[in-house]
Write a protein that holds these residues in place. Structure first.
Motif, PDB file in Angstrom:
ATOM      1  N   ARG A 128     -45.654  -6.669  -3.617  1.00  0.00           N
ATOM      2  CA  ARG A 128     -46.116  -6.821  -5.012  1.00  0.00           C
ATOM      3  C   ARG A 128     -45.098  -6.259  -5.995  1.00  0.00           C
ATOM      4  O   ARG A 128     -44.902  -6.793  -7.086  1.00  0.00           O
TER       5      ARG A 128
ATOM      6  N   GLU B 150     -42.335  -8.818  -6.261  1.00  0.00           N
ATOM      7  CA  GLU B 150     -42.770  -9.977  -7.053  1.00  0.00           C
ATOM      8  C   GLU B 150     -42.752  -9.643  -8.536  1.00  0.00           C
ATOM      9  O   GLU B 150     -42.304 -10.434  -9.371  1.00  0.00           O
TER      10      GLU B 150
ATOM     11  N   GLN C  73     -40.492 -11.171 -11.566  1.00  0.00           N
ATOM     12  CA  GLN C  73     -41.103 -11.648 -12.813  1.00  0.00           C
ATOM     13  C   GLN C  73     -40.422 -10.987 -14.017  1.00  0.00           C
ATOM     14  O   GLN C  73     -40.083 -11.645 -14.998  1.00  0.00           O
TER      15      GLN C  73
ATOM     16  N   TYR D 150     -37.483  -9.734 -14.124  1.00  0.00           N
ATOM     17  CA  TYR D 150     -36.120 -10.253 -14.245  1.00  0.00           C
ATOM     18  C   TYR D 150     -36.139 -11.543 -15.058  1.00  0.00           C
ATOM     19  O   TYR D 150     -35.331 -11.751 -15.969  1.00  0.00           O
ATOM     20  N   GLY D 151     -37.095 -12.396 -14.713  1.00  0.00           N
ATOM     21  CA  GLY D 151     -37.241 -13.668 -15.413  1.00  0.00           C
ATOM     22  C   GLY D 151     -37.512 -13.476 -16.896  1.00  0.00           C
ATOM     23  O   GLY D 151     -37.176 -14.317 -17.724  1.00  0.00           O
ATOM     24  N   MET D 152     -38.133 -12.350 -17.223  1.00  0.00           N
ATOM     25  CA  MET D 152     -38.443 -12.073 -18.627  1.00  0.00           C
ATOM     26  C   MET D 152     -37.291 -11.376 -19.343  1.00  0.00           C
ATOM     27  O   MET D 152     -37.411 -11.011 -20.511  1.00  0.00           O
TER      28      MET D 152
ATOM     29  N   GLY E 245     -28.449  -7.894 -14.815  1.00  0.00           N
ATOM     30  CA  GLY E 245     -27.465  -7.831 -13.740  1.00  0.00           C
ATOM     31  C   GLY E 245     -27.934  -8.483 -12.458  1.00  0.00           C
ATOM     32  O   GLY E 245     -28.532  -9.551 -12.470  1.00  0.00           O
TER      33      GLY E 245
ATOM     34  N   ARG F 257     -36.758 -14.976  -0.600  1.00  0.00           N
ATOM     35  CA  ARG F 257     -36.104 -15.315  -1.858  1.00  0.00           C
ATOM     36  C   ARG F 257     -34.617 -15.568  -1.629  1.00  0.00           C
ATOM     37  O   ARG F 257     -34.096 -15.329  -0.560  1.00  0.00           O
TER      38      ARG F 257
ATOM     39  N   MET G 278     -31.355 -12.960  -7.740  1.00  0.00           N
ATOM     40  CA  MET G 278     -32.226 -13.762  -8.588  1.00  0.00           C
ATOM     41  C   MET G 278     -31.576 -15.075  -9.008  1.00  0.00           C
ATOM     42  O   MET G 278     -32.252 -16.056  -9.271  1.00  0.00           O
ATOM     43  N   SER G 279     -30.256 -15.096  -9.076  1.00  0.00           N
ATOM     44  CA  SER G 279     -29.603 -16.309  -9.569  1.00  0.00           C
ATOM     45  C   SER G 279     -29.179 -17.248  -8.435  1.00  0.00           C
ATOM     46  O   SER G 279     -28.348 -18.108  -8.626  1.00  0.00           O
ATOM     47  N   ASP G 280     -29.756 -17.038  -7.248  1.00  0.00           N
ATOM     48  CA  ASP G 280     -29.379 -17.869  -6.100  1.00  0.00           C
ATOM     49  C   ASP G 280     -30.469 -18.911  -5.842  1.00  0.00           C
ATOM     50  O   ASP G 280     -31.584 -18.581  -5.497  1.00  0.00           O
ATOM     51  N   PRO G 281     -30.148 -20.203  -6.020  1.00  0.00           N
ATOM     52  CA  PRO G 281     -31.161 -21.238  -5.791  1.00  0.00           C
ATOM     53  C   PRO G 281     -31.419 -21.514  -4.313  1.00  0.00           C
ATOM     54  O   PRO G 281     -32.286 -22.291  -3.963  1.00  0.00           O
TER      55      PRO G 281
ATOM     56  N   LYS H 201     -29.798 -23.119  -1.814  1.00  0.00           N
ATOM     57  CA  LYS H 201     -29.685 -24.513  -1.378  1.00  0.00           C
ATOM     58  C   LYS H 201     -29.144 -24.634   0.057  1.00  0.00           C
ATOM     59  O   LYS H 201     -29.011 -25.736   0.574  1.00  0.00           O
TER      60      LYS H 201
ATOM     61  N   LYS I   6     -36.430 -25.967   2.545  1.00  0.00           N
ATOM     62  CA  LYS I   6     -37.719 -25.409   2.119  1.00  0.00           C
ATOM     63  C   LYS I   6     -38.658 -25.257   3.299  1.00  0.00           C
ATOM     64  O   LYS I   6     -39.454 -24.332   3.372  1.00  0.00           O
TER      65      LYS I   6
ATOM     66  N   ARG J 272     -42.858 -18.147   6.326  1.00  0.00           N
ATOM     67  CA  ARG J 272     -43.957 -17.542   5.555  1.00  0.00           C
ATOM     68  C   ARG J 272     -45.285 -17.779   6.238  1.00  0.00           C
ATOM     69  O   ARG J 272     -46.136 -16.902   6.287  1.00  0.00           O
TER      70      ARG J 272
ATOM     71  N   ALA K 274     -35.821 -16.545 -16.783  1.00  0.00           N
ATOM     72  CA  ALA K 274     -34.365 -16.644 -16.863  1.00  0.00           C
ATOM     73  C   ALA K 274     -33.806 -16.606 -15.451  1.00  0.00           C
ATOM     74  O   ALA K 274     -34.251 -15.825 -14.630  1.00  0.00           O
ATOM     75  N   LEU K 275     -32.841 -17.472 -15.170  1.00  0.00           N
ATOM     76  CA  LEU K 275     -32.219 -17.473 -13.843  1.00  0.00           C
ATOM     77  C   LEU K 275     -31.113 -16.444 -13.769  1.00  0.00           C
ATOM     78  O   LEU K 275     -30.693 -16.040 -12.705  1.00  0.00           O
TER      79      LEU K 275
ATOM     80  N   MET L 185     -33.898 -23.818  -9.872  1.00  0.00           N
ATOM     81  CA  MET L 185     -34.602 -22.667  -9.323  1.00  0.00           C
ATOM     82  C   MET L 185     -36.078 -22.943  -9.265  1.00  0.00           C
ATOM     83  O   MET L 185     -36.615 -23.750 -10.002  1.00  0.00           O
TER      84      MET L 185
ATOM     85  N   ASN M 172     -38.855 -17.287 -21.724  1.00  0.00           N
ATOM     86  CA  ASN M 172     -40.016 -16.528 -22.175  1.00  0.00           C
ATOM     87  C   ASN M 172     -41.061 -17.342 -22.936  1.00  0.00           C
ATOM     88  O   ASN M 172     -42.055 -16.801 -23.401  1.00  0.00           O
TER      89      ASN M 172
END
Lengths: 355, 472
Positions: free
Chosen positions: A50, A53, A57, A59-61, A66, A271, A275-278, A280, A284, A291, B9-10, B46, B71
């Motif tokens: 948690r 997660e 979240q 980070y996304g905000m 970094g 993951r 965070m910036s790793d898609p 690929k 999936k 999981r 944000a990625l 992403m 956001n």
């Protein structure tokens, strides 16, 4: 409210004899957990899940900057090892370190506030995700240079040996770091001097975007110490019971003066690398299968329901409690002020003692 | 309370992206970790994961929408047991994205802070108008017996005394124990302190430097000997990234009290890979102290201070100086403070500043200049970082001229730093530009004549001193 993760303490457990290298995971033979142990593992792993997660979240905000490497999927490794360790044992790891800190009993608030770069963070905002420490909890970082922590962790074991205080250094690194030269320099000296160190290789199958078989001539990491005579074994790192059991063996080996021990934890990160790793480089389906079939937390949850008849309400109560800790940490980390600008010039050097 | 899902944000630099695809539809049950949507930027695609469980009550931004700002609320999740229709009825306009505001505040501060708050890097007045030189005259304890000792013996005594004083001090390195030291600096230590405290390592600089730093983080006080600092290049990551930075990165919790020592710079005829002077390299790094003594007494007093220092100290010795003899006071309590220069020869006409083996050229030049009627004031920097520039400036304020001397390379060298610092602090006192004499800008050659040409010499220092004095 004050919320604290506690250090994982393993109730006493009969110790298995040290086995020689090469033991394949055999879940059916693994000692079962008591109800309390399973509850403990469930709570602790869920806290990491948690927390991570929430970190993702945040980070996304834009609250976390970094690099941010999440431990989701690998929770059983550090929790199982902590259940096998004793107070005073040290932990050191690389940059995917949030789970290790929580498992060492570091406060969620302090860890999250470091992620957001605030003054209440463990490094007062000056370290960030990859560089956090707690002398009090024997957590020695949090290191951003891949493989550097292996020599440092061997140095912690050197200090244990020098002082003769019967503690053990748990030195974690990944399948990627396992190819660094200083790892083998450290293996050599650890064995030469019989230092009390357990090398925990968290093989999550990908070093950033490179699958193990594309980077490693020997993909059985338990064998990486063979030429130094260091025993090793492969462990189902998704099963917290298997981790604890192997951990007890390895730690006992190190503590009793026999020197280092290698545990290859076969695990998986859900993951991307950061965070910036898609992500690929893998399908999936692969992620989904891990999981669904091997999730470390679901395994414990299923046992709690099936073997210990823990009701959904009780599990929900645990979930709610964990969520409360994480939300509190996020709240704190969002509103705690940034470090005072004067902090820029502090902690560069210590003042020598007089005389 | 319904939970709004925000456009993530990625990366720290992402400002907007495309909401490529929804993988869940309104009314679907989702749990934490479920992938609910895909977003795209020019760099990557992403997945958006649900961070809470509940029902995807309302999608606020449709598939394929371009330029969705980070956001922006993109969907609403109704928590377990919540009325979906109630949640779905929430007007997106009323959803208050509080977090983004909180996130935005600090970044504004970020921009404002450095300009307003941080001390400017180059304030000319950082040294008082009339600088005060450090007075080294009372460093030798009054009445102490003084004897002649080589630098080698002084270093050995410093380690032995500190190991007697503190059981946490130990020495490790290649050939330090049974062989008694590749350059015999650790002679006798194994016999006195045993193999637990005087440890022969394999030839494995990166590894044992890291082990030393790990032991130091744990509170021991290692002395790590490099057979030469050329070999420390294998270990420089641990010295810089682990030893120097951990105190800062841990918010002051975890220092590394460790000494890295060994011969540095050119010996004689050992070629480019064994002759490098690293003073400038290490002195570039905050979190390190860098010491480079010349005399035996400074070697002893500074090494003892380095061992007692709670910070990582780079202690640069010189093979040629090991056998030179100097006066050293007897007794166990002789310390020289780190960070203080020493005026070793007073003078009035020109300041010559150097350190380590560079002092041989500085002192030799001063003697030669005296014969021509030029009185040079010679300063031994002793510590490169932190640099005692005030003692240098005090001298320059008197002589108005300065020559800086080092064996290292000229570009970004220690003498380049000295020249710049003098310009910042004492520009108005200078009657001539600061001159420097350095090693030549070439890898060290092997041939005897070329090696001689590559190193500084007394003649070059004399010529530079005359030039800044405008004397032929």
């Amino acid at each position: 409210m004050a919320v604290a993760a506690r250090k994982s303490k393993a109730p006493a457990q009969p110790k298995a004899a040290a086995r020689p290298a090469k033991a394949t995971p055999a879940s059916s033979n693994i000692a079962t957990f008591t109800r309390e142990e399973d509850l403990h593992a469930y709570r602790e792993m869920l806290l990491i899940r948690r927390f991570e997660e929430k970190a993702g979240q945040m980070y996304g905000m834009g609250l976390i900057g970094g690099f941010c490497h999440l431990y989701i999927g690998q929770e059983a490794v550090v929790i199982g090892m902590q259940m096998a360790s004793k107070d005073g044992d040290q932990v050191i790891t690389g940059y995917r370190d949030h789970g290790h800190m929580l498992a060492c009993g570091m406060e969620s608030r302090g860890v999250m506030a470091e992620l957001t770069g605030r003054r209440g963070g463990y490094s007062r905002g000056k370290g960030g995700s990859m560089h956090m420490f707690s002398r009090e909890k024997n957590f020695y970082g949090g290191h951003g240079i891949v493989g550097a922590q292996v020599s440092l962790g061997t140095g912690l074991a050197f200090a244990d040996w020098y002082r003769g205080d019967n503690t053990v250094s748990m030195t974690y690194f990944g399948d990627g770091a396992a190819n660094q030269g200083q790892v083998y320099e450290s293996f050599n000296m650890a064995k030469l001097w019989k230092l009390p160190v357990v090398f925990v290789i968290e093989n999550n199958r990908y070093a950033m975007g490179t699958a193990v078989n594309r980077a490693s001539a020997q993909t059985d990491f338990s064998k990486r110490g063979v030429s130094f005579g260091i025993p090793g074994e492969q462990v189902d790192g998704m099963d917290v019971r298997a981790v604890r059991e192997a951990g007890l063996r390895a730690i006992e080996h190190a503590r009793s003066g026999k020197g280092p021990y290698i545990l290859e934890m076969q695990t998986y990160r859900y993951r991307g690398h950061s965070m910036s790793d898609p992500a690929k480089y893998r399908s999936k389906d692969e992620v989904q299968r891990m999981r669904e079939e091997h999730d470390p937390i679901e395994q414990v949850r299923a046992r709690l329901v099936r073997d210990f008849k823990i009701g959904e309400d009780d599990l929900k109560a645990i979930d709610a409690k964990v969520r409360e800790i994480v939300n509190d940490a996020a709240e704190f980390a969002t509103h705690d002020p940034e470090p005072d600008p004067s902090e820029l010039f502090t902690d560069i050097l210590l003042e020598p003692a007089q005389g | 309370m319904p939970i709004d899902i925000l456009m993530p944000a990625l990366s720290p630099t992402m400002e907007e992206g495309k909401l490529a695809k929804w993988l869940k539809k309104e009314g679907d049950q989702v749990k934490a970790g479920d992938i609910i949507a895909e977003i795209e930027t020019d760099k990557a695609t992403m997945e958006v994961e649900a961070v809470d469980e509940g029902i995807l009550a309302k999608i606020l931004v449709a598939d394929g929408t371009e330029n969705v700002a980070v956001n922006t609320p993109i969907a609403v999740i109704a928590a377990d047991g919540e009325d979906v229709s109630a949640a779905a009825a929430v007007d997106p306009a009323t959803i208050n994205p509080t977090a983004p505001q909180a996130a935005a505040a600090p970044s504004k501060q970020d921009e404002a802070a450095p300009a307003a708050e941080s001390p400017a890097a180059s304030v000319p007045a950082s040294v008082p108008a009339q600088a005060k030189a450090y007075d080294a005259s009372s460093e030798f304890p009054a009445g102490a017996e003084v004897g002649m000792q080589t630098v080698r013996e002084a270093l050995r005594d410093a380690m032995a005394e500190e190991m007697r004083r503190d059981g946490d001090v130990f020495v490790m390195g290649e050939e330090v124990a049974e062989y008694q030291g590749a350059y015999k600096v650790t002679q006798g230590l194994l016999q006195e302190f045993g193999p637990k405290r005087v440890i022969d390592t394999p030839i494995t600089e990166h590894g044992f430097a890291g082990i030393g730093v790990g032991a130091a983080l744990s509170g021991l006080r290692p002395i790590v000997e490099f057979m030469t600092f050329n070999f420390a290049m294998q270990a420089i990551d641990q010295i810089i990234n682990s030893a120097a930075k951990t105190l800062y990165m841990s918010g002051g919790q975890m220092g590394a009290p460790i000494v890295f020592r060994g011969p540095n710079g050119a010996a004689a005829r050992v070629g480019a890979q064994h002759s490098h002077d690293y003073a400038a390299w290490y002195s570039n790094v905050p979190g390190l102290k860098v010491v480079m003594p010349y005399s035996a007494s400074d070697a002893k007093g500074l090494l003892k201070s380095a061992i007692r220092d709670p910070n990582p100290v780079i202690f640069l010795e010189n093979e040629i100086l090991y056998g030179r003899s100097f006066e050293v006071p007897k007794g166990d309590d002789f310390l020289i403070p780190i960070g203080k220069a020493k005026v070793v020869r007073p003078g009035t006409d020109v300041t010559i500043v150097s350190f380590g083996i560079g002092m041989t050229y500085a002192l030799g030049a001063a003697e030669a200049l005296a014969k021509e009627g030029i009185e040079a004031e010679v300063i031994d920097l002793r510590t490169i970082r932190p640099m005692d520039i005030e003692t240098v400036v005090a001298s320059v304020q008197k002589t108005n001229r300065c020559v800086a001397v080092e064996e290292g390379f000229p570009q970004s060298g220690v003498t380049a730093e000295i020249g710049m610092k003098i310009m910042e602090a004492a520009f108005d006192y200078l009657d001539a530009p600061v001159a420097r004499v350095t090693g030549k800008d070439v890898p060290m050659p092997y041939a005897a004549n070329l090696e001689k040409l590559a190193l500084p010499n007394i003649g070059e220092v004399v010529a530079a001193a005359k030039a800044v004095c405008y004397r032929a």
